[in-house]
Motif scaffolding. Structure first.
Motif, short mmCIF file in Angstrom:
data_model
loop_
_atom_site.label_atom_id
_atom_site.label_comp_id
_atom_site.label_asym_id
_atom_site.label_seq_id
_atom_site.Cartn_x
_atom_site.Cartn_y
_atom_site.Cartn_z
N ASP A 60 1.05 -1.85 0.13
CA ASP A 60 0.05 0.04 -0.32
C ASP A 60 0.85 1.18 0.06
OD1 ASP A 60 -2.40 -1.44 0.10
OD2 ASP A 60 -2.58 -1.41 2.07
N GLY A 61 2.14 1.08 0.97
CA GLY A 61 2.58 2.43 0.80
C GLY A 61 3.57 2.81 -0.41
N ILE A 62 4.10 1.43 -1.09
CA ILE A 62 4.49 1.56 -2.50
C ILE A 62 3.23 1.94 -3.40
CG2 ILE A 62 5.77 0.75 -4.47
CD1 ILE A 62 6.27 -1.42 -2.22
N ASN A 63 1.98 1.61 -3.12
CA ASN A 63 1.31 2.43 -4.38
C ASN A 63 0.78 4.08 -4.06
OD1 ASN A 63 0.80 -0.26 -5.87
ND2 ASN A 63 -0.50 -0.92 -4.60
N GLU A 64 0.97 4.05 -3.06
CA GLU A 64 0.61 5.36 -2.23
C GLU A 64 1.12 6.46 -2.77
OE1 GLU A 64 -0.53 5.33 1.90
OE2 GLU A 64 -2.31 3.98 1.48
N GLY A 65 2.81 5.99 -2.69
CA GLY A 65 4.11 6.99 -3.19
C GLY A 65 4.72 6.85 -1.68
N SER A 66 4.66 6.34 -0.71
CA SER A 66 5.05 6.88 0.79
C SER A 66 6.41 6.26 1.31
CB SER A 66 4.16 6.61 2.06
OG SER A 66 3.94 5.48 2.30
N ILE A 67 6.78 5.17 0.23
CA ILE A 67 7.47 3.58 -0.10
C ILE A 67 8.15 4.02 -0.82
CG2 ILE A 67 8.62 1.61 0.22
CD1 ILE A 67 6.58 1.10 2.17
N LYS A 68 9.53 4.78 -1.62
CA LYS A 68 10.34 4.97 -2.87
C LYS A 68 11.46 3.88 -3.37
CE LYS A 68 8.09 9.25 -4.11
NZ LYS A 68 7.56 8.29 -5.04
N THR A 69 12.11 3.34 -1.74
CA THR A 69 13.57 2.56 -1.98
C THR A 69 12.66 1.60 -1.09
OG1 THR A 69 14.78 4.51 -2.05
CG2 THR A 69 15.43 2.72 -1.51
N LEU A 70 13.19 0.13 -1.49
CA LEU A 70 13.07 -0.66 -0.65
C LEU A 70 13.78 -1.25 -1.20
CD1 LEU A 70 10.84 -2.30 0.54
CD2 LEU A 70 10.31 -3.94 -1.62
N VAL A 71 14.49 -2.80 0.43
CA VAL A 71 15.01 -2.74 0.16
C VAL A 71 15.56 -5.09 0.66
CG1 VAL A 71 17.88 -3.36 0.70
CG2 VAL A 71 17.21 -1.39 0.15
N THR A 72 15.14 -5.29 -0.04
CA THR A 72 14.76 -6.74 0.63
C THR A 72 15.67 -8.08 0.26
OG1 THR A 72 14.19 -8.00 -1.37
CG2 THR A 72 12.72 -6.53 -0.34
N LEU A 73 15.67 -8.40 1.46
CA LEU A 73 16.70 -10.01 1.57
C LEU A 73 16.22 -11.08 2.23
CD1 LEU A 73 19.37 -10.68 2.88
CD2 LEU A 73 19.20 -10.94 5.57
N ASP A 74 15.80 -11.79 0.53
CA ASP A 74 15.82 -12.97 0.75
C ASP A 74 13.92 -12.96 0.85
OD1 ASP A 74 17.14 -14.74 -0.63
OD2 ASP A 74 18.15 -14.29 0.92
N SER A 75 13.43 -12.12 -0.17
CA SER A 75 12.11 -11.90 0.43
C SER A 75 11.14 -11.13 -1.00
CB SER A 75 12.02 -10.91 1.64
OG SER A 75 12.75 -11.59 2.85
N ASP A 76 11.08 -11.97 -1.50
CA ASP A 76 10.50 -12.16 -2.92
C ASP A 76 8.78 -11.47 -3.15
OD1 ASP A 76 9.49 -12.02 -5.43
OD2 ASP A 76 10.98 -13.25 -6.08
N LEU A 77 8.77 -10.42 -2.83
CA LEU A 77 7.39 -9.69 -2.52
C LEU A 77 6.63 -10.45 -4.03
CD1 LEU A 77 7.53 -6.26 -1.41
CD2 LEU A 77 6.13 -8.38 -0.34
N VAL A 78 6.71 -10.79 -4.94
CA VAL A 78 6.30 -11.48 -5.93
C VAL A 78 5.78 -12.26 -5.65
CG1 VAL A 78 6.30 -11.94 -8.90
CG2 VAL A 78 7.63 -9.78 -8.24
N GLU A 79 6.71 -13.32 -5.44
CA GLU A 79 5.92 -14.82 -4.85
C GLU A 79 5.22 -14.44 -3.49
OE1 GLU A 79 9.72 -16.92 -3.40
OE2 GLU A 79 10.21 -17.04 -5.78
N LEU A 80 5.67 -13.64 -2.27
CA LEU A 80 5.24 -13.64 -1.04
C LEU A 80 3.46 -13.10 -1.42
CD1 LEU A 80 7.82 -12.32 1.06
CD2 LEU A 80 6.60 -14.31 0.66
N MET A 81 2.93 -11.91 -2.00
CA MET A 81 1.76 -11.31 -2.80
C MET A 81 0.90 -13.28 -3.13
SD MET A 81 2.10 -8.82 -0.58
CE MET A 81 0.29 -8.28 -1.02
#
Lengths: 384, 485, 143
Positions: free
Chosen positions: B262-283
């Motif tokens: 939601d944060g990304i869609n709203e524009g409040s999150i612009k930079t994301l760092v993930t450690l072995d956490s694939d949001l494409v798989e998780l969502m």
């Protein structure tokens, strides 16, 4: 000169190997010699991790062979699949050798390229249960164990502080510990199906504990021994009549025990109780396929009749996977117990399979894993 | 040795099953059973058996082009300097890497999110109970077991513990969705009646689960049930190191996966760092998740696998596969399980990233010591008070409507192919819809519609269960209408 | 389940193209009385019948399964039926051990001209299966 049928007692010439090996280090030395003289390209050995764990490795390094572990009673792996597609020498319990021979009938292993050093086996034990047994029955911290032995029907553990404690296997098994269930009814204790049948039964007098009794079963076994003697890795001498008699006696007692247990385990249930029993026993199956993966006799690969005609979405009262496997292994199951070991829901799958296999194998007078020239009866369909 | 053998831990869930991964001379993977492993005695579930398909080699990338790991780290630090960063680690990698990741968060002045949004709704004194409730062997000595999971589909290695308990005389009540074979009773009752009707006491055990989509009200209700009846409780979790990450790396201001999206869609999150956490798989909806992630200015992925998100990341820092890492994982019962591998590419990359950002260098051994300290310190369990909660309504549905419920399992979390493209319905529903053999059932919700095979199970009328991701449905429980195709 | 007298069992008969299917045909043309219990599945040769087809029939709800083909020596494909016989030995042994009643599985050689023999066979099997009732492997919701 060594001849097929010879019964010998021998040991490794290297003191270090002789001391570390389970009984004189002969097996290790024979394998190392086969590798260094180019008889094989690699050797399958167990790499020691701790007293209850070892992992099979395939190696072309003589040092790694010499450093490998002696026989371990609580490492019930089957080594057959590591010999597939290789020019290899390997040690093996009777069930490892049976599996290799069954694989050769399925054209997965070329026996001409495979040297089989058999090890006498009274049975193996599941490691986690063994640790529990040490605590409950022996009052020993599993971490303190430095050695184990089976002698005169007793299981002996030696500890760091130099003490040892022995309890009869019968007593342990009555308490639910001891050997794996399938080992308790196994009836091949000396691997006469191997090229060279080795073990410590019949090693007596001064040599007890520091030499290996071996029987040369065939030409390949003869080559293995001659090669190791030539390489200066082992010394052998003919076994005395007394030694041979003692080995026979130990074997006789063990085989008898197996037969008695088999009769006890496989009493036929009444007709009307069998189907409900099998359905209930298989009802917790989660379709992991572990039994198929662990089976050392199976050779179909990923896409097999048992998997392709089975679906998680089936609404059947019994699983097609199990029905097909029960049938396909009815003539070839060697009773090694790997499937039961790896079953995540503790289905006694070996016992179930054997209750189908024993009648078929008895009726057709077929003993799987014993003679490479004897094809599984089910194969006749293809051969005719 | 010809090839390699790694002693490792299955990444499928946080039971932490031990196994060997064998790499042959051509690099092909296979599994070997590790029969001395205390958590599983060598036994593995469907997912564990299929692990060779799960692993794949990640490649470092910068802006879509292959790059060296050094260049990837440098590119990542350039992008991170001065940015407002959100970090995510659900727990698919070692505790040591997780601590290093946390150190980067400290350097950047942000927190590491674990994706388990439910934690931020729970008072902190509950966290240790949700983290490590009890040991798995406690299940075997319980007198009564209440199951709020479907162990056959979700956490199969729990089954043998429950069967052992039954051998020891325990009775089992399943309050899940489907009538399951090992349960003595299967109950589908109003949550208000759990306390009075499940017959739980201090010799009982409750087996529940938490996951990124878990309903906080539901988790609170489970905690209350344990508190009031005196039963022990264990929360199963879907990621191998979920417990470790929770204990070691959590800061305040946790965000769940949905909040991050939601944060990304709203524009409040612009930079994301993930450690072995694939949001494409998780969502639940992979395509939608990928579109959302593309809105980020910078997506930096530290990956041990070649998974879907790597393709859309601005920077991929590729570490060695999970089985080859040097490090440890903490399982659901609080046991620290070690890999025997020697790979430190992941830690080294995180260390130089931290240094580039102005932090300290880190190395594996000292991180491991910190893991030991951190875990021993936090594993003590304070008491919690009864929690106020509301719980969602899962009433039965009439006619062609049904309530679709997900049975979360490793195949779903990793979006890995399995033979499970069917939904489960009961015989009544199958008759009502006149489903014939081989027919497909069409499920329609607000998000769209999808056709699935079906399987008849003994379960409440109006429920539809699935063990597979269905993009059209993104809630834990959703109303769908059904028709036959 | 309905009373056994009203209940009509489901019998799956695997018939080979050249002999037993012809036998079934002859039975029909000869107007021999036979119950409506049979579902005939035509295969080119009885050698094609894998044990898994038989399992599948049972699991889908068959109360009895018949494996039929040409008389030994008459196989259109030299020795297909000998292979059938061999496979059947295993299947029979297995079904017996499984605890499924032996009255539910048969092997029979029937030539194209033996219409009456086919009809009698079906009648016999139907009567026997009616006596022992529906198969315990029949899935829920299948009559």
């Amino acid at each position: 000169m060594v001849e097929v049928g010879d019964k010998l007692v021998g040991y490794a010439t290297d003191d270090e190997v002789r001391k570390r090996g389970a009984s004189g280090g002969l097996v290790t030395a024979v394998l190392a010699a086969a590798l260094e003289k180019g008889m094989v390209e690699s050797v399958v050995v167990l790499k020691h991790i701790d007293e209850y764990e070892a992992v099979p490795i395939i190696t072309d390094d003589v040092e790694e062979v010499l450093a490998s572990t002696g026989s371990m009673h609580s490492v019930p792996v089957n080594l057959a699949k590591y010999a597939v597609d290789r020019k290899v020498a390997m040690p093996g319990k009777p069930c490892d050798i049976k599996a290799v021979i069954e694989q050769s009938k399925r054209n997965m292993i070329d026996l001409d390229n495979t040297y089989l050093v058999g090890l006498n086996c009274g049975g193996t034990m599941p490691p986690v249960l063994t640790k529990q047994m040490l605590i409950e029955m022996y009052d020993i911290d599993p971490e303190d164990v430095v050695g184990e032995d089976i002698e005169k029907g007793k299981l002996i553990y030696r500890t760091k502080d130099g003490n040892e404690k022995a309890i009869s296997i019968e007593e342990l098994e009555e308490a639910g510990f001891g050997r794996r269930k399938n080992c308790q009814y196994c009836q091949l204790k000396i691997p006469t199906n191997s090229d060279l049948a080795c073990g410590n039964w019949g090693v007596i007098g001064d040599l007890a504990g520091s030499a290996t009794f071996c029987e040369v079963m065939n030409e390949k076994g003869k080559k293995l021994i001659e090669n190791a003697v030539e390489a200066g890795r082992i010394e052998v001498a003919p076994a005395s009549d007394k030694a041979i008699a003692i080995r026979e006696k130990v074997n006789g007692v063990m085989v008898k025990m197996g037969e008695t247990t088999q009769e006890k385990v496989f009493t036929q249930m009444p007709d009307e109780e069998r189907l409900p029993y099998y359905r209930e026993a298989l009802a917790d199956c989660i379709d992991c396929g572990g039994c198929k993966l662990a089976c050392p006799v199976c050779s179909c690969g990923d896409d097999a009749k048992c998997t392709l005609f089975h679906s998680l979405g089936d609404n059947y009262k019994m699983s097609m996977f199990h029905l097909v496997r029960l049938l396909h292994l009815s003539d070839s199951c060697i009773g090694c117990g790997q499937c039961t070991d790896v079953c995540p829901v503790d289905i006694p799958i070996t016992r179930i399979q054997m209750s189908f296999s024993i009648p078929v194998q008895t009726k057709l007078n077929y003993k799987p894993g014993m003679n490479a020239d004897e094809k599984p009866p089910f194969f006749e369909v293809m051969i005719k | 040795m010809i090839g390699n053998v790694y002693q490792t831990v299955c990444p499928g869930c946080n039971i932490g099953c031990g196994l060997y991964i064998r790499e042959d001379e051509e690099g092909a993977l296979s599994i070997d059973f590790m029969k001395s492993s205390p958590a599983n005695e060598g036994k593995l579930c469907r997912f564990g058996i299929k692990l060779p398909e799960h692993y794949s080699k990640a490649v470092s990338m910068v802006d879509g082009a292959e790059a060296s790991i050094e260049d990837a780290v440098k590119a990542a630090s350039d992008k991170l300097k001065g940015a407002d960063v959100t970090m995510l680690n659900v727990g698919n990698t070692t505790s040591e890497e997780s601590l290093a990741f946390k150190a980067i968060a400290d350097t950047l002045g942000c927190v590491v999110n674990t994706g388990m949004g439910v934690y931020s709704e729970l008072p902190s004194e509950c966290h240790p109970t949700v983290g490590v409730g009890m040991s798995l062997s406690d299940i075997e000595s319980a007198k009564r077991i209440a199951l709020f999971i479907d162990p056959y589909i979700q956490y199969p290695l729990v089954i043998r513990r429950i069967l052992k308990a039954k051998e020891n005389g325990a009775s089992v009540v399943s309050v899940g969705w489907r009538n399951i074979h090992l349960a003595d009773e299967n109950k589908f009752i109003d949550p208000d009646k759990y306390e009075s009707e499940l017959g739980l006491d201090s010799e009982s055990v409750i087996i529940a689960d938490v996951h990124p989509n878990a309903d906080p009200g539901w988790v609170k209700r489970m905690l209350n049930l344990a508190l009031k009846t005196g039963a022990k409780i264990i929360f199963m979790k879907p990621f191998v190191n979920a417990t470790g990450v929770d204990l070691l790396c959590k800061g305040t201001g946790q965000k769940g996966l949905k909040e991050i999206m939601d944060g990304i869609n709203e524009g409040s999150i612009k930079t994301l760092v993930t450690l072995d956490s694939d949001l494409v798989e998780l969502m639940p909806n992979s395509d939608e998740a990928a579109e959302t992630l593309k809105k980020l200015d910078n997506l930096i992925v530290i990956a041990s696998r070649d998974s879907a998100v790597n393709e859309i990341a601005n920077v991929v820092i590729a570490a060695e596969p999970q089985y080859a890492k040097k490090g440890s994982f903490m399982n659901v019962e609080g046991q620290l399980l070690k890999n025997n591998g020697s790979g430190t590419a992941g830690i080294d990359a995180l260390s130089s990233l931290n240094q580039n950002l102005g932090g300290e260098a880190m190395e594996s051994a000292s991180l491991h010591n910190k893991v030991l300290e951190g875990i021993i310190e936090k594993i003590t369990k304070p008491k919690y008070k009864e929690l106020a909660c509301e719980v969602m309504d899962i009433g039965s549905m009439e006619g062609a409507k049904g309530n679709l419920v997900f049975l979360y399992n490793p195949f779903m979390w990793f979006d890995q192919k399995d033979d499970n493209d069917f939904v489960m319905v009961n015989l009544n529903m199958a008759k009502r819809l006149a489903l014939r053999k081989g027919a497909m059932i069409n499920l329609t919700s607000e998000g769209g519609s999808v056709s699935m095979r079906y399987k008849v199970e003994d379960m409440p009328d109006g429920l539809i269960l699935t063990a597979k991701k269905i993009p059209a449905v993104t809630e834990w429980v959703a109303t769908v209408s059904t028709e036959v195709v | 389940m309905a009373d056994n007298n009203d209940w009509e069992p489901k019998i799956v008969a695997f018939c080979c193209n050249w002999c037993s299917y012809g036998g079934a045909d002859t039975a029909g043309m000869g107007r021999f009385q036979q119950p409506a219990s049979t579902r005939v599945i035509r295969v080119m040769c009885s050698g094609r019948i894998d044990p898994l087809h038989v399992y599948n029939a049972f699991l889908e709800g068959a109360d009895a399964v018949l494996v039929t083909g040409c008389h030994l020596g008459d196989c259109h494909y030299v020795n297909g039926n000998e292979k059938t016989e061999l496979k059947y030995q295993f299947l029979e042994e297995m079904v017996k051990q499984l605890g499924l009643e032996p009255e539910r599985l048969y092997l029979n050689w029937i030539s194209a001209s033996e219409g009456e023999r086919f009809a009698n066979f079906i009648n016999d099997v139907t009567a026997k299966v009616k006596e022992i009732g529906p198969s315990p492997l029949k899935p829920e919701g299948v009559s």
